[in-house]
Each structure stands twice: as C-alpha cells, then as structure tokens.
Design an enzyme around this catalytic site. Structure first.
Site, short mmCIF file in Angstrom:
data_model
loop_
_atom_site.label_atom_id
_atom_site.label_comp_id
_atom_site.label_asym_id
_atom_site.label_seq_id
_atom_site.Cartn_x
_atom_site.Cartn_y
_atom_site.Cartn_z
N GLU A 307 33.54 -50.67 -33.24
CA GLU A 307 32.99 -50.92 -31.89
C GLU A 307 31.61 -50.31 -31.89
O GLU A 307 31.48 -49.09 -32.07
CB GLU A 307 33.81 -50.19 -30.82
N CYS A 341 27.78 -47.32 -24.11
CA CYS A 341 27.47 -48.51 -24.91
C CYS A 341 27.34 -49.73 -24.01
O CYS A 341 26.64 -50.67 -24.32
CB CYS A 341 28.56 -48.73 -25.95
P1 NAD Z 1 26.92 -42.54 -34.64
O1 NAD Z 1 27.09 -43.85 -35.33
O2 NAD Z 1 25.74 -41.74 -34.99
O3 NAD Z 1 28.18 -41.61 -34.91
C1 NAD Z 1 29.50 -42.01 -34.62
C2 NAD Z 1 30.45 -41.23 -35.50
O4 NAD Z 1 30.26 -41.61 -36.86
C3 NAD Z 1 30.30 -39.72 -35.47
O5 NAD Z 1 31.58 -39.13 -35.46
C4 NAD Z 1 29.57 -39.41 -36.76
O6 NAD Z 1 29.82 -38.11 -37.24
C5 NAD Z 1 30.17 -40.45 -37.69
N1 NAD Z 1 29.36 -40.80 -38.86
C6 NAD Z 1 28.01 -40.74 -39.00
N2 NAD Z 1 27.66 -41.17 -40.23
C7 NAD Z 1 28.81 -41.52 -40.87
C8 NAD Z 1 29.10 -42.05 -42.15
N3 NAD Z 1 28.15 -42.33 -43.03
N4 NAD Z 1 30.40 -42.28 -42.47
C9 NAD Z 1 31.38 -42.03 -41.58
N5 NAD Z 1 31.16 -41.53 -40.37
C10 NAD Z 1 29.89 -41.28 -40.00
O7 NAD Z 1 27.01 -42.86 -33.08
P2 NAD Z 1 26.87 -41.83 -31.86
O8 NAD Z 1 25.44 -41.45 -31.74
O9 NAD Z 1 27.89 -40.76 -31.95
O10 NAD Z 1 27.28 -42.78 -30.62
C11 NAD Z 1 26.40 -43.62 -29.95
C12 NAD Z 1 26.58 -45.05 -30.42
O11 NAD Z 1 27.92 -45.44 -30.21
C13 NAD Z 1 25.75 -46.04 -29.64
O12 NAD Z 1 25.20 -46.97 -30.52
C14 NAD Z 1 26.76 -46.73 -28.73
O13 NAD Z 1 26.41 -48.01 -28.31
C15 NAD Z 1 27.97 -46.72 -29.60
N6 NAD Z 1 29.19 -46.85 -28.80
C16 NAD Z 1 29.86 -48.03 -28.81
C17 NAD Z 1 31.00 -48.19 -28.03
C18 NAD Z 1 31.78 -49.48 -28.01
O14 NAD Z 1 32.91 -49.48 -27.56
N7 NAD Z 1 31.23 -50.58 -28.46
C19 NAD Z 1 31.46 -47.12 -27.25
C20 NAD Z 1 30.74 -45.93 -27.26
C21 NAD Z 1 29.61 -45.80 -28.05
#
Ligand code: NAD
Length: 730
Positions: A307, A341
């Site tokens: 997501e 999001c």
């Molecule tokens: P992010 O992608 O930076 O991090 C999300 C998670 O992924 C964190 O737990 C992080 O530690 C982990 N992560 C980072 N690099 C990784 C890797 N290489 N391998 C595995 N895990 C890794 O996102 P964020 O800044 O925490 O959240 C904001 C983003 O989330 C925005 O883009 C937002 O739109 C999206 N979001 C989407 C939804 C949805 O339902 N579509 C809901 C909430 C947030």
C-alpha cells in the site's frame, strides 16, 4: 409506525427489531446505535466525546500519567534474546519532550527472527481460525479499555491531535474485529497459511496500520514479524503487548523494531513467505526487487501486499456548495499536517468559481492554528522528522521558483522546538509540475475549464497513481460521468477524502499506489493464505458477451477441457459485484469489483494459453500475450469480440504497464519471468503462476480475485439534498 416496536428495542437488538417490523414500503432504513452499526458480525469501536467536559477531565488525568510513564519499546523474540542498541524517541512537536526509548534489533539478527518464526509456524497454524479470531477480539476489547493511555503515546510519539489519536485507536480496534469476523466466516478447516510474514508499517498510522497488517496475517495462521517504522516503535510495542496479553504466543508474533535495513534483512531470509508493506512507492519497489529473486516453497511468487502513496485530486465544479467544499478541502489537505496517504494534493476548481472558492478557502486556511498537538485548540501539528521538513520546504521553494503563487501561514515561535512546516497553498498552471507525492501540509490548486473536464480526469489518471479522489458537484450526471472515468481505489463524493473506515470504505489504491487487496476489505485475508477462499457472496453476477462467444468457440474447436475451465471461471468470477456496505446514516458506501486492466499473459502450451484467456475474459480485462511460445496459430480465428481484447507482445516494457500477470511454467521459468516482470517500469505487478499440470488439474489455479480491482465509493447523501429513503421511517 408499529407501536409494538419501541425505539429502545430498535437500539438494543436491531436485527430482531427489523424482523419485527411490518414491511410497508420497498425499503426500511434504521438509525442504529453507533455500536450496532455493523450488526451482529462485530461491534463498532467507541470513541470519546472531546466536547464533553467529564470525558475531557478524565482524559487530561490519564494523558498526564502517560507523560510520567517509562515507555520502552524493545524486541520481543521467541528465544527471549532481545538485545540491541537503545536510543531515545522524541516528540516531533517538541524535541525537548522525550517520549521514551527504543532498543532496536541488530540488522544481523533479522534472519534469526525469521528462522524462529518458521520453526514455530506449525504451532500457530494448528490453532483453529475461531481461536485465532477470539484472540483478536480479546485484543480489541483490551485496546478499547486502554484507549486513553494509547492516545497519550500516539499524540507525543507521532505528533497527532487528540481527535486523530481517537480515530487511530478506533481504526486499530475495528481492524482487529473485522479480520476476526472475516476469518470466522471465510477460513475453512482446509485453509493453509503462507508461513512467516514480515509486516512493515509506516509512522503515519503507527497503531492502526501496524495492527491491521499484523491482525490479518495472524488470523490467517501465519507467524508474524512485526517491524514498526523507526520513529514510532512505542505505540507499536504496546499493540504487540496487547495481542500477547490476548493470547497470541510470542512465537507467533515477534516484535522487531529497527531500521529499513532490518526490514530488508528479514525480507531476504529464505523462510519469509509473505510481505505486507505500507509506505512509500520507492521502498515498495525495492522490496519487490528483493522478493523476485526467489519463489515460495511451492514455486509461486512470494505474496507482497504493498500500500503506497498517492497524488490525490479533487474536482470541484461550478454547481458545488462552496461552504462545504472549503470545510472538506481544509480537512482533506491539512488534517494530520497532510501526512495521510489519502490526503488531498491537487484541488481542481472550475474556473468560473475558482476565485470565489479560493478566497473562502484562504479565509478558512488563515484560521488554522499550528503547534503542539497536546493542545485541543491546535489544528495542524508537526511533520515527522527534520528530513521530511527539509523535503517539503524544498518542494515549496521549487514551486516558488517555477513562478507559482504561494500562500503560507506564519509559524508560531514555539514551532522552533519541533519539526513544523508552514501550511501552504500553491497555485499551479500545469499538473505536470507535480512529479511526486509531497507528504505534508501543502495543497496545490489548479483551475480548469468545464470543456476540459475529461482531459483533466485523464491527466489525473495519467499520473499513474490511483489512491483517493474527490468530487464536489450537485449534478447526478457529473457524479456518474466522473466516477466512471476516474481511476482510483477510493472515490469520495461531496465529502472529504480522508479517514476511510474499516469495512465501510475498504481502503487501497491502484497502479503506483498499491497492489491491493484493500485493507479492511473482504479480499484481504485471502491473499494471506495459500489458496484464497471464495467469499460466500461471490456467485457469478456477470455475463460478459466475449466470454460467452469464447466458450462457444472453444466448444466448436473441440477444446473440451478448456471450455469446461472457461465455464468454471464464468461461474466463479465476481466481476460486476456491487454491494452497499453498512455505515452511518447520511452516507452511502459502495464496494464494487471492476476489471483490473491490462494483463500480461506468459503461456507455454496451447491449454495454458486458452485457460489464461478464459480467466482474462471472465474478469473483463484485456491482455497482451507474450510471443515467446509462438502460440499465435492457436487463436488465429477467434471472433473479433474476443480478439479485440487481446494483443501480442515481444516487448513488455513498451506494451505495458500491466496490472497483473498470469504465468505458466515450472519453477525455473516462473523465476525468470517473475524477475523480468519485476524489472518493468511502472506499478508493481501481481504475478500468478501455475505449472502446466496444475493448470489442467486445478480449476482454481489462477485466483480470479487478483484479476479484479476493488473500488470503494463513499457518497455524502445529505449533501445531494438528503437521503430520500429516510423519509420512509415511520
Ligand atoms: P517509508 O517507505 O519510508 O517507510 C515505511 C516502512 O518501510 C518503515 O517501517 C521503514 O523502516 C521501512 N523500510 C524502509 N526501507 C526499507 C527497505 N529497504 N526494506 C524494508 N523496509 C524498509 O514510508 P514512511 O515515510 O514511513 O510513510 C509515508 C509513506 O507511506 C507515504 O508515501 C504514504 O503515502 C505511504 N502510506 C500509504 C498508505 C496506504 O494505505 N496506501 C497508508 C499510509 C502511508
């Protein structure tokens, strides 16, 4: 109108009351008590009334107590070995406020945690779905009882307002109860879990999304490795502790706080059998690139539910009610400092009403108060980190540099203690100036001409994202036209575009915004077991003319087994299903299953190709067929109604993007094809694979649900002049 049915009876037991009501008109509608909104299946979560002084006094006392508590999130592993490095967690609104601390698991310990999960997988799989569901229900009750202290943590750790913290706890409770109910109803005794599932969540819904992912994976029988976002581990730790308290063993649910690198290390572990990810599109791509390097034990691509972000638009035409538009835009763009999001990124105003609406909008915008969210009067809190602040501020400067008009609120003095971004409105001349999601309190405004409406919708669709979309209009024709043309997972009409409710507005995007299935929707748990159960509501509601012609053609050509398979697909497909989901009065919530789009077919044999085409037609899709197996002669004389839906491809990058793929072949071939698909530009592609023998033997070898797209539409019926059916209430 029946004196035998009192209001109290209606509230106490709605189902019985409905049964007791005399049928007068075609339709009855009840105003249910909030708790009973979802009927017998599950209780609705309870909130708090922030305008009630008694509630507030109690809340204040409990929030103060959470400031004194010594919060410490640390790994919870099945072998009890929970070392790591410890660091403080700071309140993003005020870095002098230390919320607590986290001990993070070392990256090199990630694979060991997955090994432990695999070692204990059979124990949790042996627990019946009903017992697993009971654990979730108990956890929901505990969470409900602890709502106030949990709010205290969320408000300080994630910088959320009290109202948003209530929403967050309620959503987590709803997820627990919804997936418990789904599991009880859909998981039969023969279901097989995937194995260890790594759950990776973002910081912006550190309790709700975290708990939702974990609950769904657990109730499906998988041992879970729950990795919270680096900045919000404490609330996630509390959620895991509640689930343990409710009866989930530590071996089934391990808590693994740490960096993205720890997430990557667990995903790389050979025992990882599924990944649930919510976060940025960039990280989702990295995860997919990692996962495509191997297959599951049964030779299938490893399920990834991703997501991701959005570039969410709202179209407002000249018939819209400006006062309502303004309130909904302010909530959609600036609530949670735009860190949802679903948040509104581009407001598109029809030019005749643009100036007036913008003037009113800026008036309301200037009333927003910014600061520490532990004050009830605050509307806009901090952004999560200094990096996030720098990125958003950089975007505003870039847009200023492009000559866009920028309106910004001043930041209060206290903002210097945290990471705040001034709420901003940017007037843009071209949608193409927006290249990526800007995750903060920044609203872009674009003016369009009525005659260009379709071009505007196509441009919004052209961004490749497809998460939320809003429409404000009083014209039924415009509602019908725009909602049928827009490609987004969640559509909102005459209301704000945030705050999707579990089971009411199942949530998730398409294209660059996510793979589906939707969180809080009926298909979700099916992706977390080896073979998705066919939900009971799925009996064929569709008769696609092309599929009928296809079956006739297969019969005529003597492809007996394939014709049989196509008939089975026709009976199973839920294409066209449309359901009204239960929700509050004044709102109409529709859930529908549409074709997913353009599907890549990679067959190896004649039988495989013919079955793949049947699956594509049964789900209303179009397909590009890989030329490698040189199967063109097999379907050379297809009737045009079918042939027009199919094309051949030797260059997948050129003929994509694809919204799904069906592959035929043994392990080696599936591995190669899966890797090639993962390398394609554009959205993540959900790949289904089956060996030739499996295709012949098993009519469900490809799951049709994954060739459909779920669309949720939420309509504010009060705005359109009221819900006429309410008048039938006696
Ligand atoms: P992010 O992608 O930076 O991090 C999300 C998670 O992924 C964190 O737990 C992080 O530690 C982990 N992560 C980072 N690099 C990784 C890797 N290489 N391998 C595995 N895990 C890794 O996102 P964020 O800044 O925490 O959240 C904001 C983003 O989330 C925005 O883009 C937002 O739109 C999206 N979001 C989407 C939804 C949805 O339902 N579509 C809901 C909430 C947030």
């Amino acid at each position: 109108s029946d004196p035998a049915v009192s209001i109290n009876e209606l509230i106490a037991d709605p189902a019985e009351a409905v049964a007791a009501m005399p049928v007068v008109g075609a339709q009855h509608e009840l105003i249910l008590s909030p708790k009973a909104l979802y009927g017998e299946a599950r209780d609705n979560s309870a909130g708090l009334d922030l305008s009630n002084e008694t509630d507030l006094a109690e809340l204040a006392g409990q929030l103060a107590a959470t400031v004194e508590a010594d919060w410490h999130a640390h790994p919870l592993l099945a072998d009890g070995n929970n070392d790591g490095e410890t660091r403080p967690i700071l309140n993003p609104a005020d870095h002098r406020d230390v919320v607590g601390k986290v001990t993070e698991l070392r990256v090199e310990d990630g694979p060991r945690a997955v090994e432990l999960a695999a070692k204990h997988a059979a124990e949790w799989a042996a627990v019946s779905p009903a017992e697993r569901a009971a654990c979730l229900d108990r956890a929901a009750d505990i969470m409900q009882a602890r709502m106030r202290p949990l709010m205290g943590v969320i408000m300080r750790e994630a910088g959320k307002s009290a109202a948003n913290a209530i929403g967050e706890v309620r959503e987590a409770i709803d997820f627990l109860r919804y997936y418990a109910d789904q599991a009880r109803r859909t998981l039969g005794p023969a279901h097989a879990p995937l194995g260890p599932v790594v759950c990776i969540s973002p910081w912006n819904f550190p309790l709700a999304i975290f708990t939702g992912q974990v609950a769904a994976a657990l109730v499906a029988g998988n041992p879970v490795l729950a990795k919270p976002a680096g900045v919000t581990p404490i609330i996630a730790f509390e959620s895991v502790r509640i689930l343990h308290e409710a009866g989930v063993p530590v071996s089934a649910l391990q808590f693994v706080p740490g960096s993205g690198r720890l997430g990557a290390a667990m995903i790389a572990a050979p025992q990882t059998a599924g990944v649930m990810f919510t976060g940025s599109t960039e990280v989702a791509r990295m995860i997919q690139a990692q996962l495509c390097e191997r297959l599951s034990a049964s030779g299938k691509p490893i399920p990834l539910i991703a997501e991701t972000g959005g570039q969410n638009g709202m179209i407002v035409d000249s018939s819209a009610l400006a006062e309502q538009v303004v309130a909904d835009v302010i909530a959609s763009a600036f609530d949670s400092a735009g860190q949802r999001c679903s948040a509104l990124r581009v407001l598109c105003l029809q030019e005749e009403i643009a100036e007036r609406t913008l003037t009113m909008l800026k008036g309301a915008f200037r009333e927003l108060s910014i600061g520490r969210t532990d004050r009830l009067s605050i509307d806009v809190g901090p952004v999560i980190t200094a990096d996030a602040k720098a990125e958003i501020d950089g975007h505003v400067e870039r847009m200023r540099g492009l000559g866009c008009k920028v309106t910004q609120l001043p930041l209060p003095d206290a903002a210097t203690e945290g990471t705040f971004v001034a709420p901003t409105i940017i007037e843009i001349n071209k949608l193409s100036d927006l290249t990526r999601e800007v995750f903060g309190p920044v609203l872009h405004v674009y003016r369009y001409r009525r005659a260009d409406l379709d071009r505007l919708i196509d441009e919004i669709n052209g961004s490749g994202y497809g998460l939320t979309f809003g429409l404000h209009t009083r014209l039924d024709e415009t509602v019908a036209h725009v909602t049928s043309r827009v490609k987004a997972g969640n559509l909102y009409v005459n209301r704000n575009i945030i705050g999707a409710v579990v089971g009411v507005q199942p949530f998730g995007g398409r294209g660059l915004s996510g793979t589906g299935p939707k969180a809080g929707g009926p298909l979700y748990i099916g992706r977390l077991v080896q073979k998705a159960p066919v939900p009971p509501q799925q009996n064929s509601v569709h008769t696609d003319a092309a599929l009928r012609d296809y079956i006739v053609w297969l019969d005529r050509k003597g492809f007996v087994a394939e014709a049989e398979a196509a008939r089975a697909y026709a009976g199973q497909s839920a294409l066209g299903l449309e359901r009204e989901l239960p929700g509050p009065v004044g709102e109409r919530n529709l859930y529908a299953l549409h074709p997913r789009g353009h599907i890549l077919l990679a067959p190896q044999t004649q039988g495989g190709l013919l079955r793949q085409i049947a699956a594509v037609l049964a789900t209303g899709n179009t397909a590009a067929i890989d030329t490698a197996a040189q199967l063109q002669p097999v379907i050379a004389d297809l009737p045009v109604s079918i042939a027009s839906r199919l094309s051949w491809t030797a260059d997948w990058a050129k003929d994509g993007p694809f919204s799904g793929a069906l592959v035929e072949g043994e392990r080696d071939r599936v591995e190669t094809v899966n890797r090639a698909i993962a390398a394609l530009p554009g959205p993540l592609v959900l790949v289904q694979a089956a060996a030739t023998a499996e295709l012949t033997a098993d009519p469900d070898a490809y799951c049709l649900n994954w060739l459909l797209e779920e669309v949720s539409t939420s309509i504010n019926t009060a705005a359109a002049g009221g819900n006429a059916s309410l008048m039938t209430i006696g």
